[in-house]
Write a protein that holds these residues in place. Structure first.
Motif, mmCIF file in Angstrom:
data_model
loop_
_atom_site.group_PDB
_atom_site.id
_atom_site.type_symbol
_atom_site.label_atom_id
_atom_site.label_comp_id
_atom_site.label_asym_id
_atom_site.label_seq_id
_atom_site.Cartn_x
_atom_site.Cartn_y
_atom_site.Cartn_z
ATOM 1 N N PHE A 119 -4.460 -0.320 -6.100
ATOM 2 C CA PHE A 119 -5.532 -0.020 -7.054
ATOM 3 C C PHE A 119 -6.532 0.957 -6.444
ATOM 4 C CE2 PHE A 119 -9.908 -1.053 -8.377
ATOM 5 C CZ PHE A 119 -9.842 -0.666 -9.707
ATOM 6 N N ARG A 120 -6.992 0.665 -5.241
ATOM 7 C CA ARG A 120 -8.027 1.495 -4.628
ATOM 8 C C ARG A 120 -7.510 2.863 -4.195
ATOM 9 N NH1 ARG A 120 -12.300 -1.551 -4.613
ATOM 10 N NH2 ARG A 120 -12.146 -3.821 -4.355
ATOM 11 N N GLU A 121 -6.224 2.949 -3.885
ATOM 12 C CA GLU A 121 -5.653 4.210 -3.420
ATOM 13 C C GLU A 121 -4.882 4.964 -4.502
ATOM 14 O OE1 GLU A 121 -6.549 5.437 -0.755
ATOM 15 O OE2 GLU A 121 -7.280 3.734 0.427
ATOM 16 N N ARG A 122 -4.916 4.449 -5.728
ATOM 17 C CA ARG A 122 -4.244 5.092 -6.866
ATOM 18 C C ARG A 122 -2.753 5.323 -6.585
ATOM 19 N NH1 ARG A 122 -6.948 10.230 -9.038
ATOM 20 N NH2 ARG A 122 -7.117 10.758 -6.835
ATOM 21 N N GLU A 127 -4.486 -4.814 -4.442
ATOM 22 C CA GLU A 127 -5.770 -4.170 -4.148
ATOM 23 C C GLU A 127 -5.584 -2.816 -3.482
ATOM 24 O OE1 GLU A 127 -10.001 -4.729 -1.752
ATOM 25 O OE2 GLU A 127 -8.367 -6.147 -1.374
#
Length: 347
Positions: free
Chosen positions: A224-227, A221
């Motif tokens: 994903f959220r922080e690329r 997660e």
């Protein structure tokens, strides 16, 4: 070969990356060059190395992997065709021969590390420069739980990013990444980069395989959220998931050539048990154990590129060919059943 953008960087990398830590120990310079040629012919443009390679780490061979890549780059003239990644060793894990034992992530030490790698690689820049393991106390390399009793002085992440920023501005490195990191580490790297206008990490290189899916416990997660892109290493768990040690416990490979203290997590009875169950599942579905293990990594949504290594061209070809293997929902469910009964034995 499919390509993907690495994190928020400008790097376009192949979904399979050629790992090179056998170059200079298990592979000669000629063999290394043949692997590099073959990988490019198959559409792989991503090469990963480290200043401490090859393994098993020894003072006599340290840096030889980068030297072999450098001689290939000079001979082939293909520097512009590859995305070149390497790693700086963190605080000494007994390897006092690297940078005279001053292997931390302060500005002076990182400059020495980068410039040494550039000389060996015979290039003026590295596309992706990674921190091989954290400076701080963190649960890595088979340490399952965080232990506050192991706290020690370390270089702050802000200081490290500031040093890397200087090397980016000089053009010695293009993008930065981390390796063997934790959710807290990734979050802190992002926080400091955004707060201070410092380089943002593009990737994390962590172990991920059928016997170590710990990345799925929070890091998936965060990344994903922080690329931040995952570069999955040890997809075959040092060969255990190829099934070769099940058939012949003394088969040549890292687990038999090197002392057991080098990779104890891959020698745990629970890992062998899991490898046996995954091998049975693979054969029941007309796959080799290696095909199943690699296809698992190749098809996970959070794996940007899987780092594969080989000691022969036939092994390398088999590993690349596994890219075309797709797992049915039924096989995925069977994998998950085994995982639930033997969860992350090689974490």
């Amino acid at each position: 070969m499919e390509k993907i953008t690495l994190g928020s960087s400008s790097l376009e990398v192949s979904r399979i990356c050629l790992g090179t830590m056998t170059f200079g120990e298990q592979n000669t310079e000629s063999e290394a060059h043949s692997q590099l040629d073959f990988a490019l012919e198959r559409g792989i443009n991503f090469i990963d190395a480290a200043e401490m390679y090859p393994v098993m780490p020894r003072a006599e061979t340290q840096g030889r992997t980068e030297e072999y890549i450098g001689s290939w780059l000079k001979k082939s003239g293909k520097r512009s065709q590859v995305v070149l990644a390497t790693k700086a060793a963190g605080p000494s894990r007994g390897m006092r021969w690297i940078r005279d034992g001053k292997t931390d992530f302060d500005a002076k030490s990182l400059r020495q590390a980068v410039e040494g790698s550039l000389r060996r690689l015979q290039t003026d820049h590295v596309d992706l420069y990674q921190l091989h393991w954290p400076s701080r106390n963190a649960p890595i390399f088979g340490q399952i739980a965080f232990d506050p009793e192991k706290e020690h002085p370390h270089v702050a992440i802000e200081e490290t990013l500031d040093a890397l920023g200087g090397l980016v501005r000089e053009g010695k490195i293009r993008h930065v990444g981390v390796s063997n990191e934790t959710p807290w580490g990734v979050a802190e790297f992002i926080k400091q980069a955004e707060a201070k206008g410092l380089p943002r990490i593009a990737s994390i290189q962590n172990a991920y395989s059928l016997v170590n899916r710990s990345f799925e416990a929070g890091l998936d997660e965060v990344c994903f959220r922080e690329r931040v892109s995952l570069l999955a290493y040890s997809p075959l768990a040092f060969g255990q998931l190829s099934g070769k040690y099940l058939e012949n416990p003394s088969a040549p490979g890292r687990l038999t050539l090197f002392p057991p203290t080098w990779s104890p997590r891959y020698l745990r009875p629970s890992v062998v048990n899991a490898a046996r169950q995954y091998a049975t599942l693979a054969k029941a579905n007309n796959m080799s154990p290696a095909q199943l293990a690699l296809a698992w990594c190749y098809t996970r949504w959070f794996v940007a590129s899987t780092i594969i290594g080989a000691t022969s061209l036939s092994q390398l070809a088999e590993n690349i060919d596994a890219w075309s293997t797709r797992l049915s929902p039924e096989v995925v469910e069977q994998v998950n059943l085994i995982h639930r009964s033997l969860t992350n034995p090689a974490q």
